[in-house]
Design a protein around this motif. Structure first.
Motif, PDB file in Angstrom:
ATOM      1  N   MET A   1      76.269  41.244  46.045  1.00 62.64           N
ATOM      2  CA  MET A   1      77.603  41.109  46.623  1.00 62.64           C
ATOM      3  C   MET A   1      77.854  42.168  47.686  1.00 62.64           C
ATOM      4  N   LYS A   2      76.863  42.357  48.552  1.00 65.04           N
ATOM      5  CA  LYS A   2      77.000  43.413  49.524  1.00 65.04           C
ATOM      6  C   LYS A   2      77.218  42.908  50.929  1.00 65.04           C
ATOM      7  N   THR A   3      77.510  41.633  51.082  1.00 62.92           N
ATOM      8  CA  THR A   3      77.678  41.118  52.424  1.00 62.92           C
ATOM      9  C   THR A   3      78.777  41.861  53.165  1.00 62.92           C
ATOM     10  N   GLN A   4      79.799  42.300  52.437  1.00 60.05           N
ATOM     11  CA  GLN A   4      80.884  42.991  53.112  1.00 60.05           C
ATOM     12  C   GLN A   4      80.399  44.233  53.830  1.00 60.05           C
ATOM     13  N   GLY A 206      75.847  38.887  35.693  1.00 61.51           N
ATOM     14  CA  GLY A 206      76.643  37.849  36.344  1.00 61.51           C
ATOM     15  C   GLY A 206      77.130  38.250  37.713  1.00 61.51           C
ATOM     16  N   ILE A 207      77.458  39.539  37.892  1.00 65.07           N
ATOM     17  CA  ILE A 207      78.007  40.030  39.160  1.00 65.07           C
ATOM     18  C   ILE A 207      77.445  41.406  39.474  1.00 65.07           C
ATOM     19  N   ASP A 208      77.577  41.803  40.734  1.00 70.11           N
ATOM     20  CA  ASP A 208      77.285  43.163  41.169  1.00 70.11           C
ATOM     21  C   ASP A 208      78.435  44.092  40.800  1.00 70.11           C
ATOM     22  N   GLN A 265      72.220  49.492  41.218  1.00 71.86           N
ATOM     23  CA  GLN A 265      73.106  48.835  42.166  1.00 71.86           C
ATOM     24  C   GLN A 265      72.882  49.343  43.587  1.00 71.86           C
ATOM     25  N   LEU A 266      72.759  50.650  43.728  1.00 69.16           N
ATOM     26  CA  LEU A 266      72.629  51.222  45.061  1.00 69.16           C
ATOM     27  C   LEU A 266      71.234  51.063  45.639  1.00 69.16           C
ATOM     28  N   SER A 267      70.295  50.570  44.839  1.00 68.68           N
ATOM     29  CA  SER A 267      68.947  50.314  45.351  1.00 68.68           C
ATOM     30  C   SER A 267      68.818  48.913  45.951  1.00 68.68           C
ATOM     31  N   PHE A 268      69.796  48.048  45.707  1.00 68.44           N
ATOM     32  CA  PHE A 268      69.741  46.691  46.249  1.00 68.44           C
ATOM     33  C   PHE A 268      69.904  46.726  47.769  1.00 68.44           C
ATOM     34  N   LYS A 269      69.226  45.811  48.447  1.00 70.18           N
ATOM     35  CA  LYS A 269      69.311  45.688  49.892  1.00 70.18           C
ATOM     36  C   LYS A 269      69.529  44.227  50.237  1.00 70.18           C
ATOM     37  N   GLU A 270      70.679  43.960  50.797  1.00 72.81           N
ATOM     38  CA  GLU A 270      71.067  42.574  51.028  1.00 72.81           C
ATOM     39  C   GLU A 270      70.069  41.817  51.904  1.00 72.81           C
ATOM     40  N   ASN A 271      69.744  40.611  51.440  1.00 72.51           N
ATOM     41  CA  ASN A 271      68.885  39.657  52.155  1.00 72.51           C
ATOM     42  C   ASN A 271      67.430  40.085  52.264  1.00 72.51           C
ATOM     43  N   ASP A 272      67.052  41.155  51.580  1.00 71.34           N
ATOM     44  CA  ASP A 272      65.634  41.513  51.478  1.00 71.34           C
ATOM     45  C   ASP A 272      65.015  40.665  50.375  1.00 71.34           C
ATOM     46  N   PRO A 273      63.864  40.021  50.620  1.00 71.56           N
ATOM     47  CA  PRO A 273      63.289  39.114  49.616  1.00 71.56           C
ATOM     48  C   PRO A 273      63.045  39.762  48.257  1.00 71.56           C
ATOM     49  N   GLN A 274      62.699  41.054  48.238  1.00 73.35           N
ATOM     50  CA  GLN A 274      62.449  41.739  46.977  1.00 73.35           C
ATOM     51  C   GLN A 274      63.638  42.546  46.464  1.00 73.35           C
ATOM     52  N   LEU A 275      64.463  43.048  47.369  1.00 72.22           N
ATOM     53  CA  LEU A 275      65.507  43.993  46.976  1.00 72.22           C
ATOM     54  C   LEU A 275      66.920  43.417  46.970  1.00 72.22           C
ATOM     55  N   ASP A 276      67.110  42.217  47.470  1.00 72.14           N
ATOM     56  CA  ASP A 276      68.423  41.593  47.392  1.00 72.14           C
ATOM     57  C   ASP A 276      68.777  41.389  45.918  1.00 72.14           C
ATOM     58  N   SER A 277      70.000  41.704  45.539  1.00 73.81           N
ATOM     59  CA  SER A 277      70.384  41.634  44.124  1.00 73.81           C
ATOM     60  C   SER A 277      70.212  40.236  43.557  1.00 73.81           C
ATOM     61  N   MET A 278      70.480  39.203  44.361  1.00 73.49           N
ATOM     62  CA  MET A 278      70.350  37.829  43.893  1.00 73.49           C
ATOM     63  C   MET A 278      68.931  37.300  44.058  1.00 73.49           C
ATOM     64  N   ALA A 279      68.333  37.521  45.222  1.00 79.15           N
ATOM     65  CA  ALA A 279      66.977  37.013  45.470  1.00 79.15           C
ATOM     66  C   ALA A 279      65.966  37.614  44.505  1.00 79.15           C
ATOM     67  N   SER A 280      66.234  38.839  44.041  1.00 76.51           N
ATOM     68  CA  SER A 280      65.328  39.500  43.100  1.00 76.51           C
ATOM     69  C   SER A 280      65.482  38.977  41.677  1.00 76.51           C
ATOM     70  N   GLY A 281      66.500  38.144  41.440  1.00 74.13           N
ATOM     71  CA  GLY A 281      66.721  37.581  40.114  1.00 74.13           C
ATOM     72  C   GLY A 281      67.528  38.460  39.188  1.00 74.13           C
ATOM     73  N   LYS A 282      68.087  39.554  39.709  1.00 77.80           N
ATOM     74  CA  LYS A 282      68.839  40.482  38.849  1.00 77.80           C
ATOM     75  C   LYS A 282      70.305  40.079  38.695  1.00 77.80           C
ATOM     76  N   VAL A 283      70.897  39.570  39.769  1.00 79.99           N
ATOM     77  CA  VAL A 283      72.322  39.238  39.770  1.00 79.99           C
ATOM     78  C   VAL A 283      72.476  37.761  40.122  1.00 79.99           C
ATOM     79  N   MET A 284      73.356  37.073  39.414  1.00 77.16           N
ATOM     80  CA  MET A 284      73.474  35.623  39.561  1.00 77.16           C
ATOM     81  C   MET A 284      74.544  35.167  40.535  1.00 77.16           C
TER      82      MET A 284
END
Length: 443
Positions: A1-4, A206-208, A265-284
């Motif tokens: 949820m880091k698009t903002q 469920g959420i960031d 949470q602070l290690s997530f990187k938006e839209n990175d294939p491995q580090l995006d919170s959602m793409a990595s499978g950690k956050v839904m």
């Protein structure tokens, strides 16, 4: 949820020294910078048919540059009396140069504007009133109402942007979690987070934790009818009771493990294939902008659903244009510039030439022309927009001069996330910074 956080890159510093939004949500991507003649536009009579050479300036990617240059050629082929002196660059270079041009009274006839800056330029008398351009049937009346400044239109919107929710429908259904439903309330959102925590496998959420993102809290405050954090772009308006209620919910979520731990949470990187919170499978579930939705869709193709930001009594989230074409008040060719801008947003051939280089076209008829050729990610972005629009509020960027408050919000709330500051301490620090910003904004 880091698009903002993309909007943090766009937050203006001042109109005199501007290193930085959204848009743009327009595009802040790079691209080879290029310039043409910067000579002042030739003076002409105040009518749209008179000959003129319009200086036009914009920022964006190379794809945007190429498409816009073709579009200018197209316009001249249909209107031989009007030629152009184009100037274009990447985002940073644009906002570094524009204040210098403003200070020397040499702004171009037509200039691209962003939602984070347009109010400041308009209030300084640098932009012409475009309210007399007839945009009926081209731009939705509510969109026009939302972008007015002091009741006037200072920039014709070019494309839609907005913020919504994307969620991993496939994973949530597999876990038996109730899916989000459009027009859900904040209570529904928080209930979803708790249910997801109970039903998802260990290590999934469920959420960031978006405690450190001021825009996400602002969605909550505005939805409750309390207004934005900087009301009217000047008055600091952080409602303490509302803020404390929201932050306490997240504090409880951290304690109960409903959101990721602060370091994760602070290690997530938006839209990175491995580090995006959602793409990595950690956050839904996380937020996404219309401009970036195609990226997350490409990382999880066919698995995602869309929803609006949770709403309150006043609505919720935002969906409108954040990128505009404006005319400088000092232009000697205002009528020709206005005629060009109307053509730019309404002509179908122009729309095909420009494609999606400035996002989803503001003119629905132009979008329909493009729709059969669009990729799945572009259609997904349109789906997100449609989910966000019905209850959307106006976009409220941080005003120029509030950059210290924005930085402090992030750092102070990260201290809260790590247990290094209490909510009372954080609120007092934010109050002090906000009042400092207010004093500067009212000078």
């Amino acid at each position: 949820m880091k698009t903002q956080r993309k909007w943090l890159k766009w937050l203006p510093v001042t109109l005199i020294s501007v290193p930085l939004v959204l848009s743009g949500c327009g595009s802040n991507s790079g691209g080879s910078a290029a310039t043409a003649s910067t000579a002042p536009a030739a003076s002409s009579a105040g009518n749209a048919d008179a000959a003129a050479k319009l200086k036009v300036m914009w920022w964006g990617s190379q794809a945007r540059h190429d498409a816009t240059l073709k579009d200018l050629e197209l316009y001249t082929s249909k209107n031989p009396n009007v030629t152009f002196a184009p100037e274009y660059t990447a985002w940073d270079g644009y906002w570094e140069k524009l204040p210098t041009l403003a200070a020397s009274n040499t702004l171009p006839d037509v200039l691209q504007m962003d939602a984070a800056y347009i109010q400041g330029y308009a209030k300084r008398g640098l932009l012409a009133d475009l309210s007399d351009i007839d945009l009926s049937g081209v731009v939705d009346s509510q969109v026009l109402e939302n972008i007015k400044i002091g009741g006037k239109v200072y920039g014709v919107p070019l494309s839609y942007n907005g913020q919504g929710i994307v969620y991993n429908k496939e994973a949530l259904e597999a876990a038996g979690v109730k899916l989000p439903a459009n027009d859900w309330s904040w209570d529904d959102f928080f209930a979803y987070a708790k249910e997801a925590h109970e039903k998802l496998p260990e290590g999934q959420y469920g959420i960031d934790d978006m405690t450190n993102i001021w825009e996400f809290y602002q969605y909550y405050q505005t939805s409750q009818g309390k207004g934005p954090i900087f009301k009217d772009g000047t008055t600091f308006n952080l409602d303490k009771d509302t803020w404390m209620k929201f932050q306490q919910i997240y504090a409880d979520f951290r304690k109960d493990g409903i959101v990721p731990a602060a370091d994760q949470q602070l290690s997530f990187k938006e839209n990175d294939p491995q580090l995006d919170s959602m793409a990595s499978g950690k956050v839904m579930l996380r937020t996404a902008s219309v401009g970036s939705a195609s990226v997350i869709e490409s990382l999880l193709p066919g698995k995602l659903g869309v929803n609006n930001i949770p709403i309150g009594e006043a609505g919720g989230g935002w969906a409108q244009s954040t990128i505009f074409l404006s005319v400088s008040e000092g232009s000697a060719n205002k009528e020709q510039a206005k005629a060009f801008i109307k053509w730019f947003v309404s002509d179908k051939e122009s729309g095909k030439t420009l494609g999606l280089t400035r996002g989803i076209p503001i003119n629905e008829e132009v979008f329909k022309e493009l729709e059969p050729t669009l990729a799945s990610g572009d259609l997904f972005a349109k789906e997100l927009l449609e989910a966000a629009k019905p209850k959307a509020l106006p976009f409220y960027p941080a005003p120029a001069g509030a950059e210290d408050f924005v930085k402090t919000y992030k750092s102070e709330m990260e201290a809260v996330m790590f247990g290094q500051a209490t909510l009372e301490e954080a609120y007092q620090t934010l109050l002090d910074k906000g009042k400092d910003a207010e004093a500067k904004l009212n000078k």
